[in-house]
Design an enzyme around this catalytic site. Structure first.
Site, PDB file in Angstrom:
ATOM      1  N   HIS A 196       0.800  -1.235  -0.049  1.00 17.76           N
ATOM      2  CA  HIS A 196       0.048   0.105   0.172  1.00 17.76           C
ATOM      3  C   HIS A 196       0.741   1.266   0.012  1.00 17.76           C
ATOM      4  O   HIS A 196       0.369   2.295  -0.250  1.00 17.76           O
ATOM      5  CB  HIS A 196      -1.050   0.114   1.149  1.00 17.76           C
ATOM      6  CG  HIS A 196      -0.643   0.351   2.352  1.00 17.76           C
ATOM      7  ND1 HIS A 196      -0.241  -0.606   3.366  1.00 17.76           N
ATOM      8  CD2 HIS A 196      -0.186   1.386   3.041  1.00 17.76           C
ATOM      9  CE1 HIS A 196       0.100  -0.150   4.528  1.00 17.76           C
ATOM     10  NE2 HIS A 196      -0.230   0.996   4.523  1.00 17.76           N
ATOM     11  N   ASP A 210       1.478  -7.660   2.600  1.00 17.62           N
ATOM     12  CA  ASP A 210       1.419  -6.306   2.148  1.00 17.62           C
ATOM     13  C   ASP A 210       2.812  -5.753   1.711  1.00 17.62           C
ATOM     14  O   ASP A 210       3.498  -5.221   2.770  1.00 17.62           O
ATOM     15  CB  ASP A 210       0.694  -5.515   3.272  1.00 17.62           C
ATOM     16  CG  ASP A 210       0.421  -4.097   2.763  1.00 17.62           C
ATOM     17  OD1 ASP A 210       1.011  -3.528   1.775  1.00 17.62           O
ATOM     18  OD2 ASP A 210      -0.479  -3.403   3.425  1.00 17.62           O
ATOM     19  N   SER A 257       4.151   2.469   8.419  1.00 18.04           N
ATOM     20  CA  SER A 257       3.599   1.464   7.295  1.00 18.04           C
ATOM     21  C   SER A 257       5.016   1.297   6.441  1.00 18.04           C
ATOM     22  O   SER A 257       5.591   1.980   6.109  1.00 18.04           O
ATOM     23  CB  SER A 257       2.561   1.984   6.239  1.00 18.04           C
ATOM     24  OG  SER A 257       1.336   1.819   6.678  1.00 18.04           O
TER      25      SER A 257
HETATM   26  N1  ARG Z   1      -4.418   0.484   7.427  1.00 19.20           N
HETATM   27  C1  ARG Z   1      -3.414   0.572   6.995  1.00 19.20           C
HETATM   28  C2  ARG Z   1      -2.464   1.757   7.088  1.00 19.20           C
HETATM   29  O1  ARG Z   1      -3.107   2.693   7.267  1.00 19.20           O
HETATM   30  C3  ARG Z   1      -3.369   0.253   5.300  1.00 19.20           C
HETATM   31  C4  ARG Z   1      -3.923  -0.845   4.935  1.00 19.20           C
HETATM   32  C5  ARG Z   1      -3.918  -0.973   3.235  1.00 19.20           C
HETATM   33  N2  ARG Z   1      -4.704  -1.846   2.790  1.00 19.20           N
HETATM   34  C6  ARG Z   1      -6.004  -1.704   2.501  1.00 19.20           C
HETATM   35  N3  ARG Z   1      -6.850  -2.882   2.391  1.00 19.20           N
HETATM   36  N4  ARG Z   1      -6.463  -0.423   2.313  1.00 19.20           N
HETATM   37  O2  ARG Z   1      -1.337   1.617   7.250  1.00 19.20           O
END
Ligand code: ARG
Length: 768
Positions: free
Chosen positions: A87, A223, A680
């Protein structure tokens, strides 16, 4: 008896591991003083200098701030190979995708260096050093200054400090405030500008579970994406060029192949973006009652419209994929945060802290004079903004960010205003030149050339930004977004907080935003590439200034910049109140180790791998496996499609060296590290300094964590590094990348510790 005693001891020991509070995003510079002993106790084997050193290579040198802080990444080979989340690379994967080459759906793997894809604008920064500059900065201010004077003095000193740190170098630097303006630190970076995409799994791996699983455990997402940092031939940062060479990093992380057990030590280095751990009850209340419900409501609408259009066309799906994911991510975040704040009674917890604080402050005259008014100031500031916060949220979420044409138009106008100014200067100059000769004329000719080149540059810049904009723009989708978001804005915000052009919509269209939008998307030259290019062939200030899209964007942006000055004294009150509150809190608890809010500077958080009790009768294991990927499979739901090849590997149990000891393939795991957005892509590192995973999310039960850490509940969700390598190797066949990395095993050299002795005794005991 004795054995049972050992059993109980072991239980106590195990319990301690979990009950320990691992709250805190610490500055690496202070780890030696504040945390090192505790880290060692939990399993850290490295020295403080191996974690952070200015003079020698250390772990920090493998940690990358991506794009100025939107994500974190780490270097995993001596040839600049860099790992981050899927992501975090999503925008790049999307931008290289087309209906013909759909890397979002199919993944992308460069077979060799020449196939790695350039990403102009993407940056990778390494921290060179950080310095405490608190004394220098606070030496420039005193209690008699107004907040304005104070801020001006601080900005000036920051400018000087940054100048000194960067002069004569290719470094960039910034000074950030900590503890709400009570401390200041300088950060010096080396920033590389040639960052190429090397590999990405299909979204059905990298984003498996989609928005349904987002912010939740148990998770089954791979991810990750892989980039490579390039430098000029001299090893220094350079813009993209064929002659560039892979970065020779000061440090790269070895990769641990043994996996993790419950209770194992983990630390995470990265760039957490922002937390609000010192937010007061007044702030919690305003966020809960006013701001968050508004954000959620507007985003509901935007997402619905985007989704409808994306489902209808592959081209639109690709164009809007990244924008959609961005809106959806924090839409779900706010839903979770709202419910978490209520469920975990965060308001009450904050009130309790504030009551103690006030009692402490009132206890003697000197304290009362200094801190006694802090909470009042904060309360007053929130009261004063309670009736504008909804309007401001609409202004941002439904106005400026409601549809793409708005920001595009605003940026365009700003550039073209400069262009038209240069044009009129040029006309005036040409008139003058008719009367000039000799040296005077020569000087004017130079000026003329400068103006012309400035105008050319502006047009080139505007064209490039139009390329970016129109690439991911769909006329029908944007038109629908424009009408719907502005209509919602109009109907939910009092007239005196609405932009000017709403009056025009009332007068001309009786407040019908559909009719108004018809006219905008019919007449504006900002809404199609053709009309836009035509305008640029012979740009006229008059045409621009009466364009409806430009007028709307201009009103909105003027409101945005105007909103600060309307509340200048309120902002000052809040700032000062917060500064005193945090300073007082630290005085009140001199033995407590406080850590500063996240602010996109490098932090380390340490903790242990650990399961948790999510709710009454619900307990979660600390890792997930490939079995779970298959259990979630649903070919009719695009969030849960398992790629054919992955099913085959699962059927054949072809996990190779990436299988756990227990024979399964571990996919994700959780630990009680303290992270937030910006982390992230951060490396999860074991006690030996080896990479064990890649942090990518937090869990639903503790979504209020950015405002109040929840020791029992809060977990970091990471993808197991062995799953990453399994996908790279077995799924994608990119073995050349595995060859670049340093894989390490310790299975056979594990020393016998007291802990394992205790465990053996337990096993013996329970066998009897
Ligand atoms: N919630 C995660 C973050 O803000 C991002 C995950 C991305 N995946 C998704 N299915 N949108 O770091």
């Amino acid at each position: 008896m004795k054995k049972i005693f050992a059993f109980i001891l072991a239980l106590v020991f195990a319990f301690n591991l979990h009950a320990d509070d691992h709250e805190g995003m610490w500055l690496p510079m202070f780890v030696k003083r504040l945390n090192y002993a505790d880290m060692q106790k939990h399993g850290l084997k490295l020295t403080p200098e191996e974690l952070y050193s200015v003079n020698n290579s250390s772990l920090k040198d493998a940690i990358v701030m991506l794009d100025g802080g939107s994500c974190t990444a780490e270097i995993i080979s001596d040839q600049g190979l860099m790992l981050t989340n899927h992501h975090c690379g999503y925008g790049e994967i999307q931008s290289h995708s087309s209906v013909e080459h759909d890397y979002l759906t199919d993944g992308f793997w460069a077979k060799n260096r020449s196939e790695e894809l350039a990403n102009p604008g993407k940056t990778a920064s390494f921290l060179v050093r950080m310095d405490d500059v608190t004394e220098r900065i606070l030496g420039k201010v005193n209690d008699e200054m107004s907040e304005d004077e104070r801020n001006a003095a601080i900005s000036a000193e920051i400018k000087t400090i940054v100048g000194e740190a960067t002069e004569g170098t290719y470094f960039n630097a910034s000074v950030k405030d900590f503890f709400e303006g009570n401390e200041y630190y300088l950060f010096v970076y080396e920033t590389y500008r040639d960052v190429r995409l090397v590999g990405a799994p299909p979204s059905s791996v990298g984003k498996y579970g989609g928005d349904t699983d987002n912010w939740m455990w148990p998770r089954h997402t791979g991810d990750f994406s892989i980039f490579r940092v390039y430098t000029g031939p001299d090893g220094k940062p350079a813009d993209y060029s064929e002659n560039n060479v892979p970065l020779k990093p000061k440090h790269h992380l070895p990769v641990a192949m043994d996996g993790l057990k419950n209770g194992d030590f983990t630390m995470i280095f990265g760039y957490p973006g922002s937390t609000d751990r010192y937010l007061t009850s007044y702030g919690v209340k305003q966020a809960l009652d006013l701001e968050q419900p508004t954000i959620i409501k507007i985003r509901d609408l935007k997402l619905k419209i985007m989704k409808e259009n994306m489902d209808k066309s592959d081209a639109v799906r690709i164009q809007y994929a990244s924008k959609y994911a961005q809106v959806a991510n924090y839409w779900k975040y706010y839903i979770g945060q709202s419910s978490g704040l209520k469920r975990l009674k965060v308001y009450d917890k904050k009130k309790a802290i504030e009551n103690d604080f006030q009692k402490w402050a009132n206890a003697n005259a000197e304290r009362k004079a200094k801190y006694g008014d802090a909470l009042n100031m904060i309360e007053e500031a929130y009261k004063a903004t309670d009736n504008t916060v909804v309007g401001n949220t609409y202004l941002l979420e439904a106005g400026l960010l409601g549809s793409d044409v708005v920001l595009f138009s605003f940026r365009f106008k700003r550039n073209m205003d400069a262009y038209f100014k240069a044009e009129s200067d040029l006309e005036a100059l040409e008139k003058e030149m008719k009367k000039q000769e000799g040296d005077e004329l020569k000087a004017s000719e130079e000026k003329k050339a400068a103006l012309e080149s400035r105008m050319e540059k502006i047009i080139a810049g505007v064209k490039a930004s139009a390329d970016d904009h129109f690439k991911n723009y769909n006329y029908a989708t944007d038109k629908q977004l424009y009408a719907a978001t502005l209509n919602m804005y109009y109907n939910n915000v009092p007239a005196d907080q609405q932009p000017e052009f709403f009056r025009y919509v009332e007068k001309k269209f009786k407040g019908d935003f559909d009719k108004y939008t018809e006219k905008v998307y019919d007449k504006s030259f900002m809404v199609t590439r053709e009309a836009f290019d035509e305008f640029l062939e012979d740009p006229k200030q008059k045409t621009m200034d009466k364009d409806l899209a430009i007028i709307a964007a201009n009103d909105l942006i003027n409101m945005w910049f105007g909103r600060g000055s309307a509340h200048a004294d309120t902002d000052a009150k809040l700032e000062k109140g917060n500064r005193l509150f945090v300073a007082g809190l630290r005085k009140m608890n001199p033995d407590k180790k406080y850590y500063p809010n996240a602010n996109s500077t490098m932090r380390v958080t340490y903790g242990v791998v650990g399961d948790y009790q999510a709710a009454d009768a619900v307990s979660y294991n600390y890792y997930t496996t490939m079995e779970g990927v298959m259990q979630k499979e649903d070919p009719n739901n695009d969030e849960f499609i398992v790629p054919e090849k992955l099913s085959q590997l699962y059927e054949a149990k072809d996990y190779g060296q990436y299988a756990d000891e227990d024979g399964t393939l571990h996919v994700c795991f959780i630990s009680n590290n303290d992270i937030t957005g910006g982390n992230s892509g951060s490396p999860v590192i074991n006690g030996r300094g080896e990479l064990v995973g890649l942090a990518f999310d937090g869990n639903w039960e503790a979504m209020s964590g950015d405002i109040a850490f929840e020791p029992e509940l809060q977990r970091t969700i990471s993808v197991d590094i062995r799953y990453v390598l399994f996908i790279v190797d077995k799924y994608a066949g990119a073995t050349h990348l595995i060859d670049e990395m340093d894989l390490v095993w310790h299975k056979d050299d594990e020393p016998v510790t007291e802990e394992t002795e205790a465990t053996e005794e337990v096993e013996e005991a329970s066998a009897q």
